[in-house]
Design a protein around this motif. Structure first.
Motif, PDB file in Angstrom:
ATOM      1  N   VAL A 195       0.689  -1.650  -0.161  1.00  0.00           N
ATOM      2  CA  VAL A 195       0.350   0.013  -0.247  1.00  0.00           C
ATOM      3  C   VAL A 195       0.628   1.481  -0.078  1.00  0.00           C
ATOM      4  O   VAL A 195       0.726   2.659  -0.316  1.00  0.00           O
ATOM      5  CB  VAL A 195      -1.222   0.153   1.063  1.00  0.00           C
ATOM      6  N   ALA A 196       2.424   1.086   0.782  1.00  0.00           N
ATOM      7  CA  ALA A 196       2.690   2.510   0.647  1.00  0.00           C
ATOM      8  C   ALA A 196       3.712   2.799  -0.758  1.00  0.00           C
ATOM      9  O   ALA A 196       3.520   3.571  -1.173  1.00  0.00           O
ATOM     10  CB  ALA A 196       3.991   2.158   2.224  1.00  0.00           C
ATOM     11  N   ARG A 197       4.032   1.643  -0.856  1.00  0.00           N
ATOM     12  CA  ARG A 197       4.391   1.917  -2.610  1.00  0.00           C
ATOM     13  C   ARG A 197       3.661   2.063  -3.400  1.00  0.00           C
ATOM     14  O   ARG A 197       3.860   2.911  -4.096  1.00  0.00           O
ATOM     15  CB  ARG A 197       5.129   0.409  -2.692  1.00  0.00           C
ATOM     16  N   ALA A 198       2.159   1.381  -3.545  1.00  0.00           N
ATOM     17  CA  ALA A 198       0.745   2.669  -4.293  1.00  0.00           C
ATOM     18  C   ALA A 198       0.944   3.526  -4.243  1.00  0.00           C
ATOM     19  O   ALA A 198       0.613   4.683  -4.601  1.00  0.00           O
ATOM     20  CB  ALA A 198       0.125   1.331  -4.727  1.00  0.00           C
ATOM     21  N   THR A 199       0.553   4.449  -2.700  1.00  0.00           N
ATOM     22  CA  THR A 199       0.009   5.765  -2.524  1.00  0.00           C
ATOM     23  C   THR A 199       1.627   6.389  -2.445  1.00  0.00           C
ATOM     24  O   THR A 199       1.797   8.181  -2.854  1.00  0.00           O
ATOM     25  CB  THR A 199       0.081   5.279  -0.902  1.00  0.00           C
ATOM     26  N   PHE A 200       2.672   6.166  -2.568  1.00  0.00           N
ATOM     27  CA  PHE A 200       3.584   7.253  -1.585  1.00  0.00           C
ATOM     28  C   PHE A 200       4.789   7.269  -2.933  1.00  0.00           C
ATOM     29  O   PHE A 200       5.867   8.182  -3.362  1.00  0.00           O
ATOM     30  CB  PHE A 200       4.856   7.048  -0.477  1.00  0.00           C
TER      31      PHE A 200
END
Length: 203
Positions: A194-199
């Motif tokens: 999720v962090a990879r997709a968000t940030f």
């Protein structure tokens, strides 16, 4: 995983009690401190094999953890209160498996692995919250909080369920600890994706 779904059920009575306690002059930080002491007591009870007492202290700790936020919402949320609350939470989360690990040599390895998994989930949670704050991201899925709460497979509700199971079935602590450590590992992977997709998106 279930925390956001439970909030509409548990928040109304907690908020009413929190407003009453705030009116009596009880501060959120006082309740946080009391909860942390009870959490340490739960770990000590487990270490000495008093699992019934440990279970009662686990439940009491979680009740106070809900009440401190309710009192804060009835008065005002502060950065210090948010910091103190999350530190007290992790004191509790570590104290219980440490207690079980000390209670029996058979519990040492699963206890260490469970604590390691909590360290990783806590890191992923707080790292996400830090960058989310930097980017101005907000969520109300877990109610009004001092910082961003990212949903995961293993959250507070699941952790308490695991601690209750350990208290009721102490002979099966290793199996429960291994299983929950695996769920925590999956949570780290989930949050990382999720962090990879968000940030990765440039703000």
């Amino acid at each position: 995983m279930f925390d956001a779904r439970l909030r509409p059920l548990i928040d109304p009575p907690l908020n009413r009690l929190g407003q009453a306690l705030a009116g009596m002059g009880v501060s959120a930080n006082m309740v946080t401190l009391a909860g942390m002491v009870l959490g340490l007591g739960a770990g000590a009870a487990m270490a000495f094999g008093h699992f019934g007492l440990g279970l009662a202290l686990v439940i009491a700790n979680r009740l106070l953890d809900g009440l401190d936020g309710a009192i804060a919402r009835a008065t005002r949320l502060t950065d210090w209160g948010g910091y103190f609350d999350i530190v007290a939470d992790f004191v509790f989360y570590v104290a219980v498996p440490v207690g079980f690990a000390l209670q029996s040599p058979d519990n040492l390895l699963p206890g260490v692995l469970l604590i390691a998994s909590f360290t990783l989930t806590g890191t992923s949670f707080l790292a996400f919250a830090t960058i989310a704050a930097k980017r101005g991201l907000e969520t109300s899925a877990h109610g009004r909080k001092s910082f961003f709460y990212n949903t995961g497979l293993a959250e507070g509700g699941e952790t308490i369920a695991a601690f209750v199971a350990m208290s009721l079935l102490p002979a099966h602590f290793p199996q429960i600890a291994y299983a929950y450590a695996a769920l925590c590992g999956a949570t780290v992977v989930q949050r990382t994706l999720v962090a990879r997709a968000t940030f990765r998106q440039t703000p």
